[in-house]
Write a protein that holds these residues in place. Structure first.
Motif, PDB file in Angstrom:
ATOM      1  N   GLU A 481      -9.320   3.668 -10.675  1.00  0.00           N
ATOM      2  CA  GLU A 481      -9.871   4.753 -11.485  1.00  0.00           C
ATOM      3  C   GLU A 481      -9.106   6.061 -11.326  1.00  0.00           C
ATOM      4  O   GLU A 481      -9.418   7.044 -12.014  1.00  0.00           O
ATOM      5  N   LEU A 482      -8.084   6.088 -10.470  1.00  0.00           N
ATOM      6  CA  LEU A 482      -7.192   7.250 -10.463  1.00  0.00           C
ATOM      7  C   LEU A 482      -6.568   7.423 -11.845  1.00  0.00           C
ATOM      8  O   LEU A 482      -6.335   8.548 -12.301  1.00  0.00           O
ATOM      9  N   VAL A 483      -6.304   6.315 -12.507  1.00  0.00           N
ATOM     10  CA  VAL A 483      -5.758   6.375 -13.860  1.00  0.00           C
ATOM     11  C   VAL A 483      -6.740   7.077 -14.797  1.00  0.00           C
ATOM     12  O   VAL A 483      -6.352   7.882 -15.652  1.00  0.00           O
ATOM     13  N   THR A 484      -8.024   6.796 -14.612  1.00  0.00           N
ATOM     14  CA  THR A 484      -9.051   7.436 -15.443  1.00  0.00           C
ATOM     15  C   THR A 484      -9.095   8.936 -15.191  1.00  0.00           C
ATOM     16  O   THR A 484      -9.199   9.739 -16.130  1.00  0.00           O
ATOM     17  N   ALA A 485      -9.030   9.334 -13.916  1.00  0.00           N
ATOM     18  CA  ALA A 485      -9.036  10.763 -13.585  1.00  0.00           C
ATOM     19  C   ALA A 485      -7.857  11.473 -14.240  1.00  0.00           C
ATOM     20  O   ALA A 485      -7.993  12.582 -14.774  1.00  0.00           O
ATOM     21  N   VAL A 486      -6.692  10.837 -14.201  1.00  0.00           N
ATOM     22  CA  VAL A 486      -5.502  11.427 -14.817  1.00  0.00           C
ATOM     23  C   VAL A 486      -5.669  11.492 -16.331  1.00  0.00           C
ATOM     24  O   VAL A 486      -5.387  12.502 -16.977  1.00  0.00           O
ATOM     25  N   GLN A 487      -6.155  10.405 -16.916  1.00  0.00           N
ATOM     26  CA  GLN A 487      -6.341  10.342 -18.365  1.00  0.00           C
ATOM     27  C   GLN A 487      -7.289  11.432 -18.861  1.00  0.00           C
ATOM     28  O   GLN A 487      -7.052  12.072 -19.876  1.00  0.00           O
ATOM     29  N   GLU A 488      -8.378  11.660 -18.106  1.00  0.00           N
ATOM     30  CA  GLU A 488      -9.402  12.615 -18.513  1.00  0.00           C
ATOM     31  C   GLU A 488      -9.116  14.037 -18.021  1.00  0.00           C
ATOM     32  O   GLU A 488      -9.880  14.955 -18.334  1.00  0.00           O
ATOM     33  N   GLY A 489      -8.063  14.208 -17.233  1.00  0.00           N
ATOM     34  CA  GLY A 489      -7.744  15.528 -16.710  1.00  0.00           C
ATOM     35  C   GLY A 489      -8.790  16.042 -15.739  1.00  0.00           C
ATOM     36  O   GLY A 489      -9.082  17.243 -15.700  1.00  0.00           O
ATOM     37  N   LEU A 490      -9.354  15.141 -14.949  1.00  0.00           N
ATOM     38  CA  LEU A 490     -10.384  15.518 -13.977  1.00  0.00           C
ATOM     39  C   LEU A 490      -9.720  15.837 -12.642  1.00  0.00           C
ATOM     40  O   LEU A 490      -9.131  14.947 -12.017  1.00  0.00           O
ATOM     41  N   PRO A 491      -9.802  17.080 -12.175  1.00  0.00           N
ATOM     42  CA  PRO A 491      -9.033  17.494 -10.989  1.00  0.00           C
ATOM     43  C   PRO A 491      -9.679  17.084  -9.672  1.00  0.00           C
ATOM     44  O   PRO A 491      -9.930  17.915  -8.782  1.00  0.00           O
ATOM     45  N   ILE A 492      -9.980  15.796  -9.525  1.00  0.00           N
ATOM     46  CA  ILE A 492     -10.529  15.332  -8.257  1.00  0.00           C
ATOM     47  C   ILE A 492      -9.446  15.413  -7.180  1.00  0.00           C
ATOM     48  O   ILE A 492      -8.243  15.316  -7.469  1.00  0.00           O
ATOM     49  N   ASN A 493      -9.870  15.603  -5.950  1.00  0.00           N
ATOM     50  CA  ASN A 493      -8.962  15.627  -4.813  1.00  0.00           C
ATOM     51  C   ASN A 493      -9.172  14.376  -3.978  1.00  0.00           C
ATOM     52  O   ASN A 493     -10.291  14.108  -3.519  1.00  0.00           O
ATOM     53  N   LEU A 494      -8.118  13.611  -3.786  1.00  0.00           N
ATOM     54  CA  LEU A 494      -8.164  12.405  -2.976  1.00  0.00           C
ATOM     55  C   LEU A 494      -7.490  12.682  -1.639  1.00  0.00           C
ATOM     56  O   LEU A 494      -6.323  13.084  -1.605  1.00  0.00           O
ATOM     57  N   VAL A 495      -8.229  12.505  -0.548  1.00  0.00           N
ATOM     58  CA  VAL A 495      -7.642  12.579   0.786  1.00  0.00           C
ATOM     59  C   VAL A 495      -7.463  11.144   1.258  1.00  0.00           C
ATOM     60  O   VAL A 495      -8.432  10.433   1.540  1.00  0.00           O
ATOM     61  N   LEU A 496      -6.220  10.698   1.304  1.00  0.00           N
ATOM     62  CA  LEU A 496      -5.877   9.305   1.582  1.00  0.00           C
ATOM     63  C   LEU A 496      -5.349   9.192   3.013  1.00  0.00           C
ATOM     64  O   LEU A 496      -4.297   9.745   3.345  1.00  0.00           O
ATOM     65  N   ILE A 497      -6.100   8.486   3.846  1.00  0.00           N
ATOM     66  CA  ILE A 497      -5.809   8.408   5.276  1.00  0.00           C
ATOM     67  C   ILE A 497      -5.230   7.029   5.594  1.00  0.00           C
ATOM     68  O   ILE A 497      -5.882   6.007   5.370  1.00  0.00           O
ATOM     69  N   GLN A 498      -4.039   7.024   6.133  1.00  0.00           N
ATOM     70  CA  GLN A 498      -3.370   5.783   6.498  1.00  0.00           C
ATOM     71  C   GLN A 498      -3.538   5.543   7.997  1.00  0.00           C
ATOM     72  O   GLN A 498      -3.040   6.294   8.818  1.00  0.00           O
ATOM     73  N   ASN A 499      -4.319   4.512   8.338  1.00  0.00           N
ATOM     74  CA  ASN A 499      -4.432   4.145   9.758  1.00  0.00           C
ATOM     75  C   ASN A 499      -4.174   2.658  10.001  1.00  0.00           C
ATOM     76  O   ASN A 499      -4.553   2.105  11.016  1.00  0.00           O
ATOM     77  N   HIS A 500      -3.528   2.027   9.001  1.00  0.00           N
ATOM     78  CA  HIS A 500      -2.984   0.674   9.154  1.00  0.00           C
ATOM     79  C   HIS A 500      -4.035  -0.391   9.464  1.00  0.00           C
ATOM     80  O   HIS A 500      -3.840  -1.242  10.328  1.00  0.00           O
ATOM     81  N   GLY A 501      -5.154  -0.328   8.744  1.00  0.00           N
ATOM     82  CA  GLY A 501      -6.111  -1.414   8.906  1.00  0.00           C
ATOM     83  C   GLY A 501      -7.539  -0.976   8.729  1.00  0.00           C
ATOM     84  O   GLY A 501      -7.838   0.145   8.319  1.00  0.00           O
ATOM     85  N   TYR A 502      -8.435  -1.885   9.058  1.00  0.00           N
ATOM     86  CA  TYR A 502      -9.871  -1.605   9.006  1.00  0.00           C
ATOM     87  C   TYR A 502     -10.284  -0.979  10.331  1.00  0.00           C
ATOM     88  O   TYR A 502     -10.733  -1.658  11.260  1.00  0.00           O
ATOM     89  N   ALA A 503     -10.157   0.331  10.429  1.00  0.00           N
ATOM     90  CA  ALA A 503     -10.373   1.017  11.704  1.00  0.00           C
ATOM     91  C   ALA A 503     -11.807   0.866  12.193  1.00  0.00           C
ATOM     92  O   ALA A 503     -12.056   0.601  13.380  1.00  0.00           O
ATOM     93  N   SER A 504     -12.759   1.033  11.297  1.00  0.00           N
ATOM     94  CA  SER A 504     -14.165   0.959  11.706  1.00  0.00           C
ATOM     95  C   SER A 504     -14.519  -0.436  12.207  1.00  0.00           C
ATOM     96  O   SER A 504     -15.088  -0.596  13.285  1.00  0.00           O
ATOM     97  N   ILE A 505     -14.182  -1.441  11.428  1.00  0.00           N
ATOM     98  CA  ILE A 505     -14.523  -2.807  11.819  1.00  0.00           C
ATOM     99  C   ILE A 505     -13.700  -3.242  13.031  1.00  0.00           C
ATOM    100  O   ILE A 505     -14.156  -4.045  13.853  1.00  0.00           O
ATOM    101  N   GLY A 506     -12.484  -2.697  13.161  1.00  0.00           N
ATOM    102  CA  GLY A 506     -11.699  -2.987  14.361  1.00  0.00           C
ATOM    103  C   GLY A 506     -12.417  -2.524  15.608  1.00  0.00           C
ATOM    104  O   GLY A 506     -12.505  -3.256  16.618  1.00  0.00           O
ATOM    105  N   GLY A 507     -12.947  -1.307  15.569  1.00  0.00           N
ATOM    106  CA  GLY A 507     -13.688  -0.796  16.721  1.00  0.00           C
ATOM    107  C   GLY A 507     -14.960  -1.585  16.966  1.00  0.00           C
ATOM    108  O   GLY A 507     -15.311  -1.891  18.112  1.00  0.00           O
ATOM    109  N   LEU A 508     -15.687  -1.918  15.894  1.00  0.00           N
ATOM    110  CA  LEU A 508     -16.894  -2.717  16.048  1.00  0.00           C
ATOM    111  C   LEU A 508     -16.559  -4.092  16.618  1.00  0.00           C
ATOM    112  O   LEU A 508     -17.240  -4.595  17.520  1.00  0.00           O
ATOM    113  N   SER A 509     -15.495  -4.709  16.087  1.00  0.00           N
ATOM    114  CA  SER A 509     -15.060  -6.017  16.575  1.00  0.00           C
ATOM    115  C   SER A 509     -14.803  -5.990  18.076  1.00  0.00           C
ATOM    116  O   SER A 509     -15.239  -6.877  18.818  1.00  0.00           O
TER     117      SER A 509
END
Length: 624
Positions: A481-509
């Motif tokens: 849906e980033l494509v939709t935001a661009v198409q509609e000119g909706l200035p949403i801000n995406l904070v994209l965090i790279q931590n190389h996996g499922y961090a939450s489930i890794g800790g739970l595991s």
């Protein structure tokens, strides 16, 4: 005889939806503010043609890329507008329809309205089986849309044109009723969508669905006042119902008068500003130390608009006072009666206002206020430490990222999250400054919710800065849906965090003896496990390829600058950051959560985890 208008079923439905309204406290909203759609043979000539013929003024159309995401966007829209306005979602027959199921479950679990309009088989069976039709050997009237029955608050398959009238009216009633709302499904056979019928003009008359504010029953109110006056250590648990009923001011007035402290669920956070003396922050497994300590010793827990999920109750282990009792204010009797509570089945705002009036002159002991005030100050120090960075040139941790965002946002900003390790950090640490700033979908905790929900919030309140906080696992699930935001000119801000996996489930595991199996995004090693080098994916490049402006931040200083730049932009913007996962900065869990551990195992990690599990489960209580 009343006059009629000849229209197809789809045309009639769209015209009907365009004149439905809700009204609460004298303020009117369009009940169905727009329709999301992806067209296929199951809806293109029916609902698709009807939307084209109606035009944007009558029914705004939003083009989606994934059916599940369209439902998430509609849910974000409805939540931002306190359930007083919803959106519809139309899909074709087959996979387009079944893609709705996850979104429908999310909507219904969170008590949020969305109207689903999937295509279906031919009612006449003239063409049978259709492309994408499920055939069942003993149930000829069953289709894939029946998967939506258990996740819908109302379901109907409209086999005849005239059947639309009662079905559409029931659908609107449920969408507009805060005690019943959730996903509503009208399955529309393809041939019926295109069939013409002489509709009574009254069907298209403007209709207003008044959203009630039922007051508490006098007997229930009197009992509630009695138990509150008798309590030495009362604690309010604020849930999402506080926001939905716009009861924040009423809650503040009650708390100001009585000194009763407030802890919040994920859905209820922000019911009080973070700096209010009685606001203790989150409660439960992801709660604050001060909130959970008071919960353990509370003799009266006052639930307001909460459904008491296992995260809130720490799987039944949190409320440990032997004399603890519960009092629940809730619009639904189903939720009000949980934990064998005394009840006030009412609107949250009406109930809080009635309590404040009836409790005039009552206040908790000053020593109790001093106790939770000291605990609140200590927790503020924990938040400040987690947010801070000793070296601005260092790679930021996840909690330092939240600190940088906290320094950038204004009171009017909305921060959206749903899954991963972020919900725990946010519930503990985020300093909510306004009722709608904290937007956590944690009833279903659905990966992929954040980006489309940000679009829905932006549509609902166009001048609101909106932030979607997303880890790499969630991003890879549903970036479409980033494509939709661009198409509609909706200035949403995406904070994209790279931590190389499922961090939450890794800790739970790791905590339950799973040893982080299958949770890292890495190459296979020689032993067959995913323990090799991190995968060389470039998610920032992917976001840029979908039309986003992308800002890469490698240090704490660069992160602050990128966030400020994103907030000032009028374009959809992604801030990409790879966080430091080796340096622990998040506070540990302050309460337990029950994830059953293997009762027998040969690996040491699992046997040790089972010992701890048995210790914790022994503290669970059944409240009767």
């Amino acid at each position: 005889m009343s006059s009629t208008t000849r229209l197809t079923v789809a045309q009639a439905l769209v015209r009907f939806l365009s004149v439905q309204y809700t009204e609460r406290d004298g303020v009117r909203h369009r009940l169905i503010a727009g329709t999301w759609g992806i067209f296929g043979h199951g809806n293109v000539a029916g609902i698709g043609q009807a939307l084209l013929e109606a035009g944007e003024d009558a029914m705004p159309f939003h083009q989606g890329r994934n059916e599940q995401a369209m439902v998430h966007a509609a849910v974000g829209h409805a939540r931002q507008l306190n359930r007083l306005s919803a959106q519809a979602v139309t899909t074709s027959i087959g996979p387009g329809a079944t893609n709705l199921v996850t979104g429908a479950a999310l909507a219904t679990i969170n008590r949020l309205p969305v109207l689903l309009l999937p295509g279906d088989y031919f009612a006449t069976r003239a063409a049978d089986p259709l492309l994408q039709q499920l055939e069942h050997p003993t149930e000829a009237d069953l289709s894939v849309n029946d998967t939506l029955r258990p996740v819908s608050r109302y379901f109907d398959r409209v086999h005849r044109p005239e059947a639309l009238i009662p079905s559409a009216l029931q659908a609107m009633r449920i969408l507009a009723d805060p005690a019943e709302t959730g996903a509503v499904t009208l399955a529309l056979p393809q041939d019926v969508q295109a069939e013409a019928y002489d509709w009574p003009e009254e069907f298209f008359a403007e209709r207003v669905w008044r959203v009630r504010r039922p007051a508490p029953d006098p007997v229930e109110l009197a009992e509630a006042v009695r138990v509150i006056r008798a309590a030495a250590r009362p604690l309010i648990v604020a849930g999402g119902g506080v926001h939905h009923s716009e009861a924040e001011a009423a809650l503040k007035a009650l708390v100001d008068a009585t000194g009763i402290p407030v802890a919040s669920t994920q859905a209820g956070k922000g019911s009080l500003r973070h700096d209010h003396p009685a606001d203790l922050g989150g409660i439960g497994h992801t709660g604050t130390a001060v909130a959970d300590d008071l919960a353990r010793t509370a003799d009266l827990v006052i639930g307001v608009g909460t459904r008491y999920s296992d995260f809130t109750t720490a799987s039944g282990t949190l409320f440990q006072n032997p004399d603890v009792r519960f009092l629940n204010l809730n619009i639904t009797a189903f939720d009000a009666h949980k934990l064998a509570a005394r009840t006030a089945v009412c609107d949250a705002r009406a109930g809080l206002e009635a309590l404040a009036s009836a409790l005039e002159g009552h206040r908790v002991d000053a020593s109790y206020e001093a106790e939770y005030g000291t605990g609140k100050k200590h927790w503020e120090q924990v938040v400040t430490q987690a947010y801070g960075a000793a070296d601005d040139n260092a790679v930021p941790t996840q909690t330092q990222l939240l600190g940088a965002l906290d320094a950038v946002v204004g009171d009017e900003d909305v921060v959206i999250n749903a899954a991963g390790s972020l919900p725990g950090d946010l519930h503990k640490l985020w300093r909510a400054r306004s009722p709608r700033q904290y937007h956590l979908e944690y009833g279903y905790s659905c990966m992929g919710y954040e980006i489309p929900a940000a679009i829905g919030v932006q549509q609902a309140t166009p001048d609101t800065p909106v932030w979607a906080l997303v880890g790499d696992g969630t991003y890879l699930m549903m970036p479409t849906e980033l494509v939709t935001a661009v198409q509609e000119g909706l200035p949403i801000n995406l904070v994209l965090i790279q931590n190389h996996g499922y961090a939450s489930i890794g800790g739970l595991s790791e905590s339950v003896g799973g040893e982080r199996f299958g949770t890292a995004y890495r190459y296979r090693a020689a032993d067959g496990t995913f323990s090799g080098a991190p995968l060389p994916v470039d998610l920032a490049a992917n976001a840029a390829s979908l039309g986003m402006d992308v800002l890469r931040a490698k240090t704490v200083r660069e992160l602050r600058e990128a966030l400020a730049t994103a907030r000032a932009s009028d374009r959809p913007t992604c801030v990409y950051v790879e966080t430091d996962t080796a340096t622990p900065t998040a506070p540990p869990a302050e309460a337990w959560w029950d994830v059953p551990v293997a009762e027998t195992a040969s690996r040491e990690a699992a046997t040790a985890a089972r010992t701890e599990y048995d210790r914790q489960v022994a503290t669970r209580r059944t409240h009767l």
